[in-house]
Design an enzyme around this catalytic site. Structure first.
Site, PDB file in Angstrom:
ATOM      1  N   ARG A 102      12.888   7.861  61.973  1.00 35.93           N
ATOM      2  CA  ARG A 102      14.160   8.544  62.045  1.00 35.93           C
ATOM      3  C   ARG A 102      14.129   9.490  61.501  1.00 35.93           C
ATOM      4  O   ARG A 102      14.976  10.058  60.594  1.00 35.93           O
ATOM      5  CB  ARG A 102      15.378   7.659  60.725  1.00 35.93           C
ATOM      6  CG  ARG A 102      15.519   5.844  61.278  1.00 35.93           C
ATOM      7  CD  ARG A 102      16.796   5.366  59.612  1.00 35.93           C
ATOM      8  NE  ARG A 102      16.917   4.124  60.361  1.00 35.93           N
ATOM      9  CZ  ARG A 102      16.366   3.418  60.077  1.00 35.93           C
ATOM     10  NH1 ARG A 102      15.990   3.387  58.669  1.00 35.93           N
ATOM     11  NH2 ARG A 102      16.403   1.708  60.436  1.00 35.93           N
ATOM     12  N   LYS A 124      18.313  21.099  68.978  1.00 37.19           N
ATOM     13  CA  LYS A 124      18.946  20.311  69.791  1.00 37.19           C
ATOM     14  C   LYS A 124      17.557  19.743  71.151  1.00 37.19           C
ATOM     15  O   LYS A 124      17.053  20.429  71.315  1.00 37.19           O
ATOM     16  CB  LYS A 124      19.359  20.570  71.312  1.00 37.19           C
ATOM     17  CG  LYS A 124      21.386  20.337  71.519  1.00 37.19           C
ATOM     18  CD  LYS A 124      21.926  21.053  72.401  1.00 37.19           C
ATOM     19  CE  LYS A 124      22.523  20.181  73.223  1.00 37.19           C
ATOM     20  NZ  LYS A 124      23.500  21.353  74.146  1.00 37.19           N
ATOM     21  N   GLU A 166      18.330  33.692  80.357  1.00 34.69           N
ATOM     22  CA  GLU A 166      18.867  33.226  79.206  1.00 34.69           C
ATOM     23  C   GLU A 166      18.788  34.088  78.235  1.00 34.69           C
ATOM     24  O   GLU A 166      20.348  34.321  77.666  1.00 34.69           O
ATOM     25  CB  GLU A 166      18.242  31.412  78.589  1.00 34.69           C
ATOM     26  CG  GLU A 166      17.389  30.365  79.023  1.00 34.69           C
ATOM     27  CD  GLU A 166      19.161  30.045  79.253  1.00 34.69           C
ATOM     28  OE1 GLU A 166      20.398  29.519  78.701  1.00 34.69           O
ATOM     29  OE2 GLU A 166      18.821  28.768  79.996  1.00 34.69           O
ATOM     30  N   LYS A 208      22.255  32.758  68.757  1.00 38.69           N
ATOM     31  CA  LYS A 208      22.108  31.458  68.576  1.00 38.69           C
ATOM     32  C   LYS A 208      22.000  30.985  67.768  1.00 38.69           C
ATOM     33  O   LYS A 208      22.893  29.986  67.462  1.00 38.69           O
ATOM     34  CB  LYS A 208      21.109  30.630  69.670  1.00 38.69           C
ATOM     35  CG  LYS A 208      20.728  29.202  70.222  1.00 38.69           C
ATOM     36  CD  LYS A 208      20.079  29.125  70.946  1.00 38.69           C
ATOM     37  CE  LYS A 208      20.729  27.281  71.253  1.00 38.69           C
ATOM     38  NZ  LYS A 208      19.561  27.070  72.025  1.00 38.69           N
ATOM     39  N   GLU A 218      28.029  21.177  68.479  1.00 36.21           N
ATOM     40  CA  GLU A 218      28.271  21.296  69.599  1.00 36.21           C
ATOM     41  C   GLU A 218      30.214  20.310  69.899  1.00 36.21           C
ATOM     42  O   GLU A 218      29.733  19.876  70.838  1.00 36.21           O
ATOM     43  CB  GLU A 218      27.225  20.259  70.911  1.00 36.21           C
ATOM     44  CG  GLU A 218      27.832  21.637  71.934  1.00 36.21           C
ATOM     45  CD  GLU A 218      27.165  21.589  73.637  1.00 36.21           C
ATOM     46  OE1 GLU A 218      25.365  20.932  72.713  1.00 36.21           O
ATOM     47  OE2 GLU A 218      27.288  22.015  74.324  1.00 36.21           O
ATOM     48  N   ARG A 222      29.676  26.220  70.267  1.00 34.41           N
ATOM     49  CA  ARG A 222      28.536  26.026  70.845  1.00 34.41           C
ATOM     50  C   ARG A 222      28.323  25.883  72.304  1.00 34.41           C
ATOM     51  O   ARG A 222      27.626  26.080  73.136  1.00 34.41           O
ATOM     52  CB  ARG A 222      27.910  24.575  69.609  1.00 34.41           C
ATOM     53  CG  ARG A 222      26.213  25.325  69.956  1.00 34.41           C
ATOM     54  CD  ARG A 222      25.315  23.813  69.259  1.00 34.41           C
ATOM     55  NE  ARG A 222      24.106  23.766  70.288  1.00 34.41           N
ATOM     56  CZ  ARG A 222      22.889  23.676  69.348  1.00 34.41           C
ATOM     57  NH1 ARG A 222      23.167  22.740  67.789  1.00 34.41           N
ATOM     58  NH2 ARG A 222      21.708  23.762  69.362  1.00 34.41           N
ATOM     59  N   ASN A 226      27.136  27.063  76.966  1.00 35.27           N
ATOM     60  CA  ASN A 226      26.881  26.510  78.284  1.00 35.27           C
ATOM     61  C   ASN A 226      26.876  27.984  79.749  1.00 35.27           C
ATOM     62  O   ASN A 226      27.347  26.969  80.514  1.00 35.27           O
ATOM     63  CB  ASN A 226      27.688  25.600  78.475  1.00 35.27           C
ATOM     64  CG  ASN A 226      27.000  24.873  77.860  1.00 35.27           C
ATOM     65  OD1 ASN A 226      25.047  25.094  77.348  1.00 35.27           O
ATOM     66  ND2 ASN A 226      26.996  23.755  76.834  1.00 35.27           N
ATOM     67  N   HIS A 229      25.750  27.100  82.897  1.00 33.44           N
ATOM     68  CA  HIS A 229      25.014  26.608  83.331  1.00 33.44           C
ATOM     69  C   HIS A 229      25.874  24.478  83.985  1.00 33.44           C
ATOM     70  O   HIS A 229      25.305  23.872  84.640  1.00 33.44           O
ATOM     71  CB  HIS A 229      25.032  25.097  81.438  1.00 33.44           C
ATOM     72  CG  HIS A 229      23.445  26.119  81.112  1.00 33.44           C
ATOM     73  ND1 HIS A 229      23.937  27.372  80.531  1.00 33.44           N
ATOM     74  CD2 HIS A 229      22.409  25.574  80.931  1.00 33.44           C
ATOM     75  CE1 HIS A 229      22.176  27.967  80.366  1.00 33.44           C
ATOM     76  NE2 HIS A 229      21.300  26.660  79.533  1.00 33.44           N
ATOM     77  N   HIS A 233      22.732  23.208  86.130  1.00 36.26           N
ATOM     78  CA  HIS A 233      22.480  21.791  85.843  1.00 36.26           C
ATOM     79  C   HIS A 233      22.786  21.091  87.726  1.00 36.26           C
ATOM     80  O   HIS A 233      22.229  20.089  87.981  1.00 36.26           O
ATOM     81  CB  HIS A 233      23.608  21.630  85.030  1.00 36.26           C
ATOM     82  CG  HIS A 233      23.195  21.500  83.757  1.00 36.26           C
ATOM     83  ND1 HIS A 233      24.164  21.456  82.611  1.00 36.26           N
ATOM     84  CD2 HIS A 233      21.904  21.835  83.209  1.00 36.26           C
ATOM     85  CE1 HIS A 233      23.074  21.878  81.523  1.00 36.26           C
ATOM     86  NE2 HIS A 233      22.601  21.750  81.986  1.00 36.26           N
ATOM     87  N   HIS A 246      15.036  25.469  84.930  1.00 31.75           N
ATOM     88  CA  HIS A 246      16.137  25.662  84.628  1.00 31.75           C
ATOM     89  C   HIS A 246      17.112  27.315  84.233  1.00 31.75           C
ATOM     90  O   HIS A 246      17.713  27.157  85.133  1.00 31.75           O
ATOM     91  CB  HIS A 246      15.903  25.382  83.034  1.00 31.75           C
ATOM     92  CG  HIS A 246      17.105  25.594  82.606  1.00 31.75           C
ATOM     93  ND1 HIS A 246      18.226  24.503  82.945  1.00 31.75           N
ATOM     94  CD2 HIS A 246      17.895  26.089  81.541  1.00 31.75           C
ATOM     95  CE1 HIS A 246      19.190  24.703  81.619  1.00 31.75           C
ATOM     96  NE2 HIS A 246      18.598  25.765  81.020  1.00 31.75           N
TER      97      HIS A 246
END
Ligand code: NAD
Ligand code: ZN
Length: 347
Positions: A102, A124, A166, A208, A218, A222, A226, A229, A233, A246
């Site tokens: 965990r 993330k 980015e 960031k 998020e 946040r 994106n 994106h 994506h 990417h």
């Protein structure tokens, strides 16, 4: 030179140590006597694993090494299982570190520009399923990030340019000054190595970190990260994660988001043109130069995006350079119109 950026998240706060040679000095202050698993891919292993391990041994750490094949295909559940099995012997990367027992403590050592300015900040982590990218994941903050800018000397020009996408994104969403600096430096920033990079990487990490400190998981702001994106994506998915990197997909997605912003929220045409010029100057591809996916394919894949709500894709749109809105729904005609307009532009 060395810069430290602190990510403020209460008891989960940590430092990002940035500079040439950080692989040797970026570890100071970490706990001693740990058992650790060093996870890397075979290309990065050949270049940097020895130095990294030597620095960790000097801290008193016992290090076991696990090498995965380079490339996106390694970001899968089978690899999490393999790493967790190795972690039974050693200690543990990304989603595997968040899952094993965990969650175990981990240090991120980004070696691409993209990872230095984006993926290694904010906790993330994720792995891909056959159904889509990053569908399984967790928020899990590292205890340190060590970003050695000298590692970028061996990075390919293509991967370097992808990371720059980015960087440009931060300028658009939150820092018009950074955007102007990139425009002024663009000629010197294309290719590797570069001098003003430490300041730029630190600035992106700070931006960031600010966003993540406001919204760690998020639920709100946040989402601005994106920008570019939603279409990006879709392009990655239609190219089966092989046709483009990417960052390249994000560059094309930003071009689209800018055209959409011009149509629906008054983003000035001159600022959209500045964005497109900067992306070209940094060696990033134009939407019109890529594979011309039909709008119906793009639209279908956008609906599958995990940020879509009730079949409607959500967009981050720019009002001005440095200022964006998130969670925007846009009508179908504008969505299609902006895409077809971009495709019709000469490279
Ligand atoms: N978690 C987040 O917030 C976040 C944000 C953006 C992207 N991502 C994810 O990050 C992944 C892409 O990461 P990446 O761009 O760092 O790619 P990567 O780690 O796959 O590296 C790209 C290639 O460059 C090689 N390489 C890496 N460092 C090198 C170096 N210093 N010298 C020579 N070769 C080197 C690698 O072996 C690999 O072949 C994607 O899966 C994307 O979804 C995550
Ligand atoms: Zn991204």
């Amino acid at each position: 030179m060395a810069t430290t950026v602190r990510v403020e998240l209460g008891e989960r706060s940590y430092e990002i140590r940035i500079g040439a040679g950080a692989l040797d000095w970026g570890w100071a202050g970490l706990p001693r006597e740990c058992r650790a698993l060093l996870v890397t891919d075979h290309r990065v292993e050949a270049l940097y694993a020895e130095r990294c391990e030597a620095a960790l041994r000097a801290l008193g750490w016992q290090v076991t090494r696990e090498v995965v094949p380079a490339g996106e295909a390694s970001k899968c559940m089978a690899m999490v299982e393999r790493l967790c099995a190795r972690a039974v012997e050693g200690g543990l990367a990304g989603y595997a570190a968040a899952s094993y027992l965990r969650g175990v403590r981990f240090v991120q050592v980004p070696t691409t520009l993209l990872a230095m300015v984006d993926s290694s900040v904010g906790g993330k982590t994720g792995v891909n399923l056959p159904q889509g990218k990053n569908l399984v994941g967790a928020f899990h903050q590292p205890m340190r990030v060590v970003a050695d800018l000298a590692c970028l000397d061996t990075l390919s020009e293509r991967e370097y340019a992808a990371g720059m996408a980015e960087v440009v994104k931060y300028g658009v969403i939150r820092d018009a000054g950074l955007f102007a600096q990139l425009e002024a430096d663009a000629a010197g920033l294309r290719g590797v190595p570069v001098a003003p990079l430490e300041g730029i990487v630190a600035r992106c990490c700070r931006l960031k970190a600010e966003v993540v400190a406001e919204d760690e998981r998020e639920g709100g702001v946040r989402a601005v990260l994106n920008f570019g994106h939603t279409l990006g994506h879709a392009l990655e998915a239609l190219g089966e994660y092989q046709a483009c990197l990417h960052g390249e997909a994000v560059a094309m997605g930003m071009e689209y988001a800018a055209a959409l912003s011009e149509r629906v929220c008054g983003f000035p045409a001159a600022e959209r043109e500045r964005l497109v010029r900067l992306l070209r100057a940094l060696g990033l591809p134009a939407l019109a130069a890529g594979p011309a996916h039909s709008w119906s394919d793009i639209r279908r894949v956008m609906t599958r995006d995990k940020k879509a709500s009730g079949g409607l894709p959500r967009f981050v749109l720019a009002e001005r350079l440095g200022r964006v809105r998130f969670g925007c729904e846009v009508d179908e005609d504008a969505l299609r119109g902006a895409y077809e307009w971009c495709l019709a532009q000469a490279g």
